[in-house]
Design a protein around this motif. Structure first.
Motif, PDB file in Angstrom:
ATOM      1  N   PRO A 140      34.756  73.309 129.839  1.00  0.00           N
ATOM      2  CA  PRO A 140      34.964  74.605 129.196  1.00  0.00           C
ATOM      3  C   PRO A 140      33.759  75.069 128.389  1.00  0.00           C
ATOM      4  O   PRO A 140      33.021  74.257 127.827  1.00  0.00           O
ATOM      5  CB  PRO A 140      36.170  74.339 128.287  1.00  0.00           C
ATOM      6  CG  PRO A 140      36.100  72.872 127.992  1.00  0.00           C
ATOM      7  CD  PRO A 140      35.542  72.230 129.224  1.00  0.00           C
ATOM      8  N   THR A 185      37.551  80.706 124.914  1.00  0.00           N
ATOM      9  CA  THR A 185      37.095  79.622 125.783  1.00  0.00           C
ATOM     10  C   THR A 185      37.198  80.059 127.228  1.00  0.00           C
ATOM     11  O   THR A 185      38.250  80.522 127.663  1.00  0.00           O
ATOM     12  CB  THR A 185      37.926  78.355 125.567  1.00  0.00           C
ATOM     13  OG1 THR A 185      37.792  77.927 124.207  1.00  0.00           O
ATOM     14  CG2 THR A 185      37.460  77.250 126.498  1.00  0.00           C
ATOM     15  N   LEU A 229      31.747  81.056 120.109  1.00  0.00           N
ATOM     16  CA  LEU A 229      32.183  80.774 118.747  1.00  0.00           C
ATOM     17  C   LEU A 229      32.520  82.047 117.984  1.00  0.00           C
ATOM     18  O   LEU A 229      33.543  82.127 117.304  1.00  0.00           O
ATOM     19  CB  LEU A 229      31.079  79.995 118.031  1.00  0.00           C
ATOM     20  CG  LEU A 229      30.597  78.762 118.786  1.00  0.00           C
ATOM     21  CD1 LEU A 229      29.403  78.135 118.074  1.00  0.00           C
ATOM     22  CD2 LEU A 229      31.722  77.765 118.970  1.00  0.00           C
ATOM     23  N   GLN A 250      37.302  78.783 130.958  1.00  0.00           N
ATOM     24  CA  GLN A 250      37.675  77.525 131.593  1.00  0.00           C
ATOM     25  C   GLN A 250      36.964  77.351 132.935  1.00  0.00           C
ATOM     26  O   GLN A 250      36.727  78.322 133.655  1.00  0.00           O
ATOM     27  CB  GLN A 250      39.187  77.473 131.825  1.00  0.00           C
ATOM     28  CG  GLN A 250      40.021  77.611 130.567  1.00  0.00           C
ATOM     29  CD  GLN A 250      39.902  76.406 129.641  1.00  0.00           C
ATOM     30  OE1 GLN A 250      39.418  75.327 130.046  1.00  0.00           O
ATOM     31  NE2 GLN A 250      40.329  76.583 128.391  1.00  0.00           N
ATOM     32  N   ARG A 310      32.762  77.577 125.222  1.00  0.00           N
ATOM     33  CA  ARG A 310      33.338  78.254 124.063  1.00  0.00           C
ATOM     34  C   ARG A 310      32.355  79.232 123.447  1.00  0.00           C
ATOM     35  O   ARG A 310      31.193  78.874 123.188  1.00  0.00           O
ATOM     36  CB  ARG A 310      33.769  77.237 123.010  1.00  0.00           C
ATOM     37  CG  ARG A 310      34.853  76.293 123.483  1.00  0.00           C
ATOM     38  CD  ARG A 310      35.280  75.315 122.396  1.00  0.00           C
ATOM     39  NE  ARG A 310      36.226  74.346 122.908  1.00  0.00           N
ATOM     40  CZ  ARG A 310      35.886  73.239 123.566  1.00  0.00           C
ATOM     41  NH1 ARG A 310      34.612  72.962 123.758  1.00  0.00           N
ATOM     42  NH2 ARG A 310      36.816  72.421 124.019  1.00  0.00           N
ATOM     43  N   SER A 323      36.636  84.675 119.050  1.00  0.00           N
ATOM     44  CA  SER A 323      36.228  83.484 119.788  1.00  0.00           C
ATOM     45  C   SER A 323      37.107  83.341 121.028  1.00  0.00           C
ATOM     46  O   SER A 323      38.214  83.886 121.077  1.00  0.00           O
ATOM     47  CB  SER A 323      36.344  82.232 118.926  1.00  0.00           C
ATOM     48  OG  SER A 323      37.695  82.031 118.557  1.00  0.00           O
ATOM     49  N   TYR A 340      27.017  79.404 122.011  1.00  0.00           N
ATOM     50  CA  TYR A 340      27.949  78.764 122.942  1.00  0.00           C
ATOM     51  C   TYR A 340      28.060  77.266 122.640  1.00  0.00           C
ATOM     52  O   TYR A 340      27.084  76.626 122.276  1.00  0.00           O
ATOM     53  CB  TYR A 340      27.457  78.903 124.385  1.00  0.00           C
ATOM     54  CG  TYR A 340      27.132  80.303 124.832  1.00  0.00           C
ATOM     55  CD1 TYR A 340      25.822  80.783 124.770  1.00  0.00           C
ATOM     56  CD2 TYR A 340      28.119  81.148 125.332  1.00  0.00           C
ATOM     57  CE1 TYR A 340      25.502  82.057 125.191  1.00  0.00           C
ATOM     58  CE2 TYR A 340      27.814  82.426 125.760  1.00  0.00           C
ATOM     59  CZ  TYR A 340      26.499  82.876 125.684  1.00  0.00           C
ATOM     60  OH  TYR A 340      26.190  84.143 126.103  1.00  0.00           O
ATOM     61  N   ASN A 341      29.259  76.740 122.836  1.00  0.00           N
ATOM     62  CA  ASN A 341      29.495  75.299 122.761  1.00  0.00           C
ATOM     63  C   ASN A 341      30.176  74.826 124.032  1.00  0.00           C
ATOM     64  O   ASN A 341      30.925  75.592 124.656  1.00  0.00           O
ATOM     65  CB  ASN A 341      30.408  74.948 121.576  1.00  0.00           C
ATOM     66  CG  ASN A 341      29.623  74.762 120.303  1.00  0.00           C
ATOM     67  OD1 ASN A 341      28.406  74.853 120.296  1.00  0.00           O
ATOM     68  ND2 ASN A 341      30.328  74.505 119.217  1.00  0.00           N
TER      69      ASN A 341
END
Lengths: 116, 114
Positions: B75, B20, B79, B22, B77, B18, B64-65
Motif C-alpha cells: 500500500p 491509502t 499523509l 491499495q 499512503r 490522507s 508518501y509512505n
C-alpha cells in the motif's frame, strides 16, 4: 546515471503506413531496454525487450526494435499501422550492473495517433 | 490470475486529507514499486520494495509512505494530500532482482486533490 530520450511526444501516421517511434538511451554499460504500450485507462504492457541477445527484437502485435550500440538507440517500428495501435508508448532502460533493485528509468512517452 | 490489482480506480480528495492506495499481486513477486504518471514526465518512481519488510525511496518519495508486511500487498499512503499530488498512480511488480524481467502493472488509480 541512465536516461532515456523519446523524440516526439506525439506521432501521427496513416493506417497502413510505417510506424517509427524513436528512443535514445544513455548508460555507462550495455543496458537492458524495453518498450511498453499503454492503452487509455490501463496500465503499461510489455511490447518487447532487449537483454543483450539478438540486436533485432521482435515483440507482440507486429512490433520490433533494433538495438544500435553505436547510435545508442532502440527505435520501435511496425511496417503497417493498424487503428488498434493508437496508444502511448514508453521506452525504458535499466542497468544490469547496478545491483540491488536495479531501477528502471522510463522515457516521457510518445502518443501514437493512427489516421484512417 | 488477476496479476496486479489496484484500488480504488478513482479518488477525489481535499487538501490535507490522507488516504491509502491499495496494491495487491498474486504472482508471488518479490519486487514491487509505485510510480506516478504526469503528462510529459513519463513514470517516476516513488517507493519500491525488494521483499516483505524491506522498502526504499525512489525518485519522488516526499509526501508518501509505504510498508510491505506481506509479499502480496504494497500500500501507498498519502499523509496530507496536496494539489501537487494530483496524478495517476501505478503499482508494478517484478519477479526477480535482475531487471531484464519486465514489470507487471496495475490499471492505475486516478487521484485528484482539490
Amino acid at each position: 546515471a541512465q536516461s532515456v530520450t523519446q523524440l516526439g511526444s506525439h506521432v501521427s501516421v496513416s493506417e497502413g503506413a510505417l510506424v517509427l517511434l524513436r528512443c535514445n538511451y544513455s548508460s555507462s554499460v550495455p543496458p537492458y531496454l524495453f518498450w511498453y504500450v499503454q492503452y487509455p485507462n490501463q496500465g503499461l504492457q510489455l511490447l518487447l525487450k532487449y537483454t543483450s541477445a539478438a540486436t533485432l527484437v521482435k515483440g507482440i502485435n507486429g512490433f520490433e526494435a533494433e538495438f544500435k550500440k553505436s547510435e545508442t538507440s532502440f527505435h520501435l517500428t511496425k511496417p503497417s499501422a493498424h487503428m488498434s495501435d493508437a496508444a502511448e508508448y514508453f521506452c525504458a532502460v535499466s542497468d544490469p550492473n547496478s545491483g540491488g533493485y536495479q531501477k528502471v528509468t522510463f522515457g516521457t512517452g510518445t502518443k501514437l495517433q493512427v489516421i484512417p | 490470475n488477476a496479476g496486479v490489482t489496484q484500488t480504488p480506480k478513482f479518488q477525489v480528495l481535499k487538501t490535507g486529507q490522507s488516504m491509502t492506495l491499495q496494491c495487491a499481486q498474486d504472482m508471488n513477486h518479490e519486487y514491487m514499486s509505485w510510480y506516478r504518471q504526469d503528462p510529459g514526465m513519463g513514470l517516476r518512481l516513488i517507493h519500491y520494495s525488494v521483499g516483505a519488510g524491506i522498502t526504499d525511496q525512489g525518485e519522488v518519495p516526499n509526501g508518501y509512505n509505504v510498508s510491505r508486511s506481506t509479499t502480496e500487498d504494497f500500500p501507498l499512503r498519502l499523509l496530507s494530500a496536496a494539489p501537487s499530488q494530483t496524478s495517476v498512480y501505478f503499482c508494478a511488480s517484478r519477479g526477480r532482482a535482475n531487471s531484464n524481467q519486465p514489470q507487471h502493472f496495475g490499471d492505475g488509480t486516478r487521484l485528484s486533490i482539490l
